[in-house]
Design a protein around this motif. Structure first.
Motif, PDB file in Angstrom:
ATOM      1  N   ALA A 137       9.036   8.606  -5.832  1.00  0.00           N
ATOM      2  CA  ALA A 137       9.901   9.661  -6.359  1.00  0.00           C
ATOM      3  C   ALA A 137      10.320  10.633  -5.258  1.00  0.00           C
ATOM      4  CB  ALA A 137       9.185  10.404  -7.481  1.00  0.00           C
ATOM      5  N   THR A 138       9.410  10.918  -4.322  1.00  0.00           N
ATOM      6  CA  THR A 138       9.751  11.830  -3.223  1.00  0.00           C
ATOM      7  C   THR A 138      10.820  11.223  -2.329  1.00  0.00           C
ATOM      8  OG1 THR A 138       7.474  12.687  -3.259  1.00  0.00           O
ATOM      9  CG2 THR A 138       8.815  13.191  -1.314  1.00  0.00           C
ATOM     10  N   MET A 139      10.609   9.972  -1.924  1.00  0.00           N
ATOM     11  CA  MET A 139      11.593   9.306  -1.059  1.00  0.00           C
ATOM     12  C   MET A 139      12.932   9.155  -1.775  1.00  0.00           C
ATOM     13  SD  MET A 139      10.205   8.888   1.840  1.00  0.00           S
ATOM     14  CE  MET A 139       8.546   9.277   2.408  1.00  0.00           C
ATOM     15  N   ALA A 140      12.880   8.844  -3.068  1.00  0.00           N
ATOM     16  CA  ALA A 140      14.127   8.701  -3.833  1.00  0.00           C
ATOM     17  C   ALA A 140      14.873  10.026  -3.918  1.00  0.00           C
ATOM     18  CB  ALA A 140      13.817   8.171  -5.229  1.00  0.00           C
ATOM     19  N   GLY A 141      14.138  11.126  -4.098  1.00  0.00           N
ATOM     20  CA  GLY A 141      14.777  12.440  -4.175  1.00  0.00           C
ATOM     21  C   GLY A 141      15.437  12.826  -2.866  1.00  0.00           C
ATOM     22  N   VAL A 142      14.734  12.587  -1.747  1.00  0.00           N
ATOM     23  CA  VAL A 142      15.311  12.901  -0.441  1.00  0.00           C
ATOM     24  C   VAL A 142      16.528  12.015  -0.177  1.00  0.00           C
ATOM     25  CG1 VAL A 142      14.881  12.924   2.047  1.00  0.00           C
ATOM     26  CG2 VAL A 142      13.103  13.689   0.474  1.00  0.00           C
ATOM     27  N   SER A 143      16.406  10.728  -0.514  1.00  0.00           N
ATOM     28  CA  SER A 143      17.520   9.802  -0.338  1.00  0.00           C
ATOM     29  C   SER A 143      18.742  10.259  -1.139  1.00  0.00           C
ATOM     30  CB  SER A 143      17.102   8.395  -0.772  1.00  0.00           C
ATOM     31  OG  SER A 143      18.191   7.511  -0.769  1.00  0.00           O
ATOM     32  N   SER A 144      18.497  10.701  -2.351  1.00  0.00           N
ATOM     33  CA  SER A 144      19.603  11.126  -3.205  1.00  0.00           C
ATOM     34  C   SER A 144      20.334  12.331  -2.604  1.00  0.00           C
ATOM     35  CB  SER A 144      19.076  11.475  -4.595  1.00  0.00           C
ATOM     36  OG  SER A 144      20.098  11.992  -5.421  1.00  0.00           O
ATOM     37  N   GLN A 145      19.583  13.304  -2.112  1.00  0.00           N
ATOM     38  CA  GLN A 145      20.208  14.500  -1.550  1.00  0.00           C
ATOM     39  C   GLN A 145      20.963  14.190  -0.262  1.00  0.00           C
ATOM     40  OE1 GLN A 145      20.512  17.600  -2.962  1.00  0.00           O
ATOM     41  NE2 GLN A 145      19.729  16.444  -4.695  1.00  0.00           N
ATOM     42  N   MET A 146      20.392  13.316   0.577  1.00  0.00           N
ATOM     43  CA  MET A 146      21.090  12.938   1.804  1.00  0.00           C
ATOM     44  C   MET A 146      22.360  12.152   1.488  1.00  0.00           C
ATOM     45  SD  MET A 146      19.485  14.372   4.244  1.00  0.00           S
ATOM     46  CE  MET A 146      19.426  15.675   2.998  1.00  0.00           C
ATOM     47  N   THR A 147      22.318  11.399   0.405  1.00  0.00           N
ATOM     48  CA  THR A 147      23.513  10.665  -0.011  1.00  0.00           C
ATOM     49  C   THR A 147      24.611  11.628  -0.428  1.00  0.00           C
ATOM     50  OG1 THR A 147      22.164   8.788  -0.738  1.00  0.00           O
ATOM     51  CG2 THR A 147      24.395   8.942  -1.623  1.00  0.00           C
ATOM     52  N   VAL A 148      24.230  12.693  -1.145  1.00  0.00           N
ATOM     53  CA  VAL A 148      25.213  13.693  -1.573  1.00  0.00           C
ATOM     54  C   VAL A 148      25.882  14.327  -0.359  1.00  0.00           C
ATOM     55  CG1 VAL A 148      25.489  15.924  -2.696  1.00  0.00           C
ATOM     56  CG2 VAL A 148      24.067  14.164  -3.758  1.00  0.00           C
ATOM     57  N   VAL A 149      25.081  14.711   0.637  1.00  0.00           N
ATOM     58  CA  VAL A 149      25.643  15.340   1.838  1.00  0.00           C
ATOM     59  C   VAL A 149      26.501  14.337   2.599  1.00  0.00           C
ATOM     60  CG1 VAL A 149      25.076  16.511   4.001  1.00  0.00           C
ATOM     61  CG2 VAL A 149      23.680  16.906   1.973  1.00  0.00           C
ATOM     62  N   ASN A 150      26.042  13.091   2.669  1.00  0.00           N
ATOM     63  CA  ASN A 150      26.782  12.068   3.390  1.00  0.00           C
ATOM     64  C   ASN A 150      28.131  11.784   2.727  1.00  0.00           C
ATOM     65  OD1 ASN A 150      26.700  10.092   5.614  1.00  0.00           O
ATOM     66  ND2 ASN A 150      26.800   8.579   3.980  1.00  0.00           N
ATOM     67  N   VAL A 151      28.149  11.746   1.383  1.00  0.00           N
ATOM     68  CA  VAL A 151      29.404  11.518   0.664  1.00  0.00           C
ATOM     69  C   VAL A 151      30.364  12.683   0.895  1.00  0.00           C
ATOM     70  CG1 VAL A 151      30.439  11.329  -1.621  1.00  0.00           C
ATOM     71  CG2 VAL A 151      28.393  10.008  -1.065  1.00  0.00           C
ATOM     72  N   ALA A 152      29.825  13.910   0.866  1.00  0.00           N
ATOM     73  CA  ALA A 152      30.671  15.080   1.116  1.00  0.00           C
ATOM     74  C   ALA A 152      31.256  15.026   2.519  1.00  0.00           C
ATOM     75  CB  ALA A 152      29.860  16.355   0.921  1.00  0.00           C
ATOM     76  N   ALA A 153      30.439  14.560   3.491  1.00  0.00           N
ATOM     77  CA  ALA A 153      30.930  14.453   4.860  1.00  0.00           C
ATOM     78  C   ALA A 153      31.988  13.361   4.973  1.00  0.00           C
ATOM     79  CB  ALA A 153      29.767  14.165   5.806  1.00  0.00           C
ATOM     80  N   THR A 154      31.807  12.294   4.184  1.00  0.00           N
ATOM     81  CA  THR A 154      32.798  11.212   4.201  1.00  0.00           C
ATOM     82  C   THR A 154      34.141  11.708   3.697  1.00  0.00           C
ATOM     83  OG1 THR A 154      31.029   9.604   3.803  1.00  0.00           O
ATOM     84  CG2 THR A 154      33.295   8.890   3.379  1.00  0.00           C
ATOM     85  N   VAL A 155      34.105  12.508   2.643  1.00  0.00           N
ATOM     86  CA  VAL A 155      35.348  13.044   2.079  1.00  0.00           C
ATOM     87  C   VAL A 155      35.986  14.022   3.058  1.00  0.00           C
ATOM     88  CG1 VAL A 155      36.334  14.401   0.212  1.00  0.00           C
ATOM     89  CG2 VAL A 155      34.556  12.697  -0.278  1.00  0.00           C
ATOM     90  N   ALA A 156      35.128  14.881   3.668  1.00  0.00           N
ATOM     91  CA  ALA A 156      35.663  15.899   4.576  1.00  0.00           C
ATOM     92  C   ALA A 156      36.148  15.292   5.883  1.00  0.00           C
ATOM     93  CB  ALA A 156      34.597  16.955   4.859  1.00  0.00           C
ATOM     94  N   PRO A 189      19.278   5.437   2.784  1.00  0.00           N
ATOM     95  CA  PRO A 189      17.877   5.043   2.581  1.00  0.00           C
ATOM     96  C   PRO A 189      16.941   5.916   3.419  1.00  0.00           C
ATOM     97  CG  PRO A 189      18.938   3.502   4.065  1.00  0.00           C
ATOM     98  CD  PRO A 189      20.004   4.484   3.636  1.00  0.00           C
ATOM     99  N   ILE A 190      15.904   6.418   2.781  1.00  0.00           N
ATOM    100  CA  ILE A 190      14.889   7.218   3.482  1.00  0.00           C
ATOM    101  C   ILE A 190      13.538   6.546   3.259  1.00  0.00           C
ATOM    102  CG2 ILE A 190      13.711   9.442   3.663  1.00  0.00           C
ATOM    103  CD1 ILE A 190      16.563   9.545   4.664  1.00  0.00           C
ATOM    104  N   SER A 191      12.931   6.095   4.342  1.00  0.00           N
ATOM    105  CA  SER A 191      11.640   5.416   4.258  1.00  0.00           C
ATOM    106  C   SER A 191      11.097   5.263   5.668  1.00  0.00           C
ATOM    107  CB  SER A 191      11.794   4.036   3.601  1.00  0.00           C
ATOM    108  OG  SER A 191      10.635   3.248   3.788  1.00  0.00           O
ATOM    109  N   PRO A 192       9.757   5.302   5.846  1.00  0.00           N
ATOM    110  CA  PRO A 192       9.187   5.119   7.190  1.00  0.00           C
ATOM    111  C   PRO A 192       9.411   3.724   7.750  1.00  0.00           C
ATOM    112  CG  PRO A 192       7.584   6.137   5.708  1.00  0.00           C
ATOM    113  CD  PRO A 192       8.715   5.654   4.864  1.00  0.00           C
TER     114      PRO A 192
END
Length: 516
Positions: free
Chosen positions: A66-85, A395-398
């Protein structure tokens, strides 16, 4: 029709150019962020940091997933925003990890990236609404054995350059002197020389602006001592060289300049009484002096300035891409990613510790077990995700690798695909039967080994014993006297005496045990 074909050709060439230019993902930063946060999850579960066995099993841990999924989700949001910008911090229109750093507002010394390497400098910063990217690469200095030069009251130009750390070769040497002590210059030396002075008895090569500054400072000081700049009216002039630097040239390129401080001591003037009066010093500054005595080569560390990553990326050399990301900046990235993940409404991972954020110490702990996995500038200039291979986003994982599905979705089985199990082929089934278990023993059976110990003690009985109070008797003056008063007193206080003796023997036994 011909115009359409030409436009199509130009478009295809542009796409191909961008495809070649844009770097591909390697997930080094993804693994670093995942590893740093994973250590905190391990600590919360009482496991040591960087425990390989725990990490191998962590994919099935609901808190970890759940922790890795949450971090992955937030980084995806920022990455998508950067893609649009898109914009200046994207490469060929595609966002990279540096774009995410900018989206998270993570800076170091006021910039998105600042290198600490003296030879390889890269600064990526924001100036108002514009992005400023500066690069400066200093070539490696070749090996050079300094010759033994005879000392002189006034050091020669070659000696000054040698003392300043520059490379000096023998020049024309028309009048002899100590220039004959220097080695001959190698063939085609001028082709690789960043800064070159070679028109006299010495061939002087500098590799950095700092070396140019040291030489010019010492040389200018000696000329001041010799009175080269003194005025005809008797004024003494001391000139000090401050620094060498580049300034843009009109029409493109950059030229080498130097700055000086000039202090003039006017001659004394006589007042109306005929007494000489010292005049105040006159200080001036020569901040823009073109240094024509130096030839600037193609290898010179000339700073380059760009306004977008697409133009800057080809100019960033491999040595600059190898500069490691500062620990503090990597810690900020992992901490901000975790903090944002924990603020999501459906987050079920390890709570974010607001009073104990991730710091450089967490990065150092992770780096101790992963010394070769530390992200570099080159890794920041790579995409955080591949849309074709990462349907769940960044994807966020060691342990995530390019082309693999890290399984950061808590609702799915991490790292598995229904079509391909991913398990190794162990050969045909050997048909080994299932193991069988013996009947569970009852309590008497379990205790039997203990109850059967020392069977001789089970039949032991205390021997019978009878005792009576001694009554000594003796004869005095023809009479027999029996002493039995003590027996009467003892019998009257039997219970008290028994209690006292019980305590006495207990103490005796205790002393025996303690003295063993």
């Amino acid at each position: 029709m011909l115009l359409f074909i030409c436009l199509l050709s130009v478009l295809v060439q542009q796409v191909l150019a961008n495809a070649v230019l844009a770097p591909v993902e390697n997930y080094v930063v993804n693994r670093a962020v995942g590893g740093i946060i994973a250590n905190r999850i391990a600590a919360a579960e009482g496991v040591a940091a960087n425990d390989a066995l725990w990490l191998a099993k962590a994919a099935n841990d609901p808190v970890y997933k759940a922790t890795m999924a949450g971090v992955s989700s937030q980084m995806t949001v920022v990455n998508v925003a950067a893609t649009v910008a898109g914009g200046a911090l994207a490469i060929a229109g595609a966002p990279v990890w540096l774009t995410i750093l900018a989206g998270l507002g993570i800076t170091a010394a006021g910039a998105y990236f600042v290198s600490s390497d003296a030879a390889q400098k890269v600064t990526i910063s924001q100036s108002g609404s514009s992005v400023v990217i500066q690069t400066q690469s200093t070539p490696a200095k070749p090996s050079y054995s300094a010759p033994a030069v005879p000392s002189a009251p006034q050091p020669s130009v070659g000696q000054i350059a040698l003392s300043a750390g520059l490379i000096v070769y023998r020049g024309i040497c028309a009048n002899g002197g100590d220039c004959l002590s220097y080695p001959a210059a190698p063939a085609n030396y001028w082709k690789s020389a960043p800064f070159l002075q070679g028109s006299g008895d010495y061939i002087i090569i500098a590799y950095t602006l700092a070396e140019v500054t040291r030489f010019m400072s010492a040389y200018t000081s000696q000329l001041s001592q010799q009175g080269v700049w003194d005025w005809a009216d008797g004024s003494k002039v001391v000139k000090t060289f401050n620094s060498a630097y580049f300034l843009p040239r009109s029409g493109g390129g950059q030229d080498l300049y130097g700055s000086y401080t000039v202090i003039r001591t006017p001659p004394p003037l006589k007042d109306s009484s005929g007494v000489s009066q010292q005049q105040p010093l006159v200080t001036t500054y020569e901040n823009v002096s073109l240094m024509t005595t130096w030839a600037v080569g193609q290898n010179a560390p000339i700073p380059q300035t760009f306004t977008n990553l697409t133009d800057a990326y080809p100019a960033i050399v491999d040595a600059q891409k190898a500069i490691p990301v500062p620990d503090a900046q990597l810690a900020k990235l992992a901490d901000e990613a975790w903090r944002r993940a924990a603020q999501a409404p459906n987050y079920k991972g390890l709570p974010y510790p607001a009073t104990n954020p991730l710091t450089s110490a967490d990065v150092a702990t992770w780096k101790a077990a992963n010394p070769n996995a530390m992200p570099t500038l080159g890794d920041l200039l790579r995409p955080a995700a591949n849309p074709a291979n990462d349907p769940n986003g960044v994807p966020i994982s060691p342990s995530v690798q390019p082309g693999s599905n890290p399984g950061t979705n808590p609702g799915a089985n991490p790292g598995t695909n229904p079509g391909t199990s991913g398990r190794p082929d162990l050969g045909p089934d050997p048909n080994v039967p299932d193991p069988t278990l013996e009947d569970t023993p009852d309590a008497p059976t379990i205790l039997k080994p203990l109850t059967s110990l020392f069977p001789e003690l089970r039949t032991f009985q205390t021997p019978g014993h009878a005792a009576q109070c001694p009554k000594p008797a003796f004869d005095v003056f023809g009479k027999s006297i029996v002493m039995d008063a003590q027996c009467t007193i003892a019998e009257q206080h039997r219970a008290e005496l028994a209690a006292v003796m019980l305590v006495v023997w207990l103490l005796v036994g205790l002393f025996i045990l303690l003295s063993a």
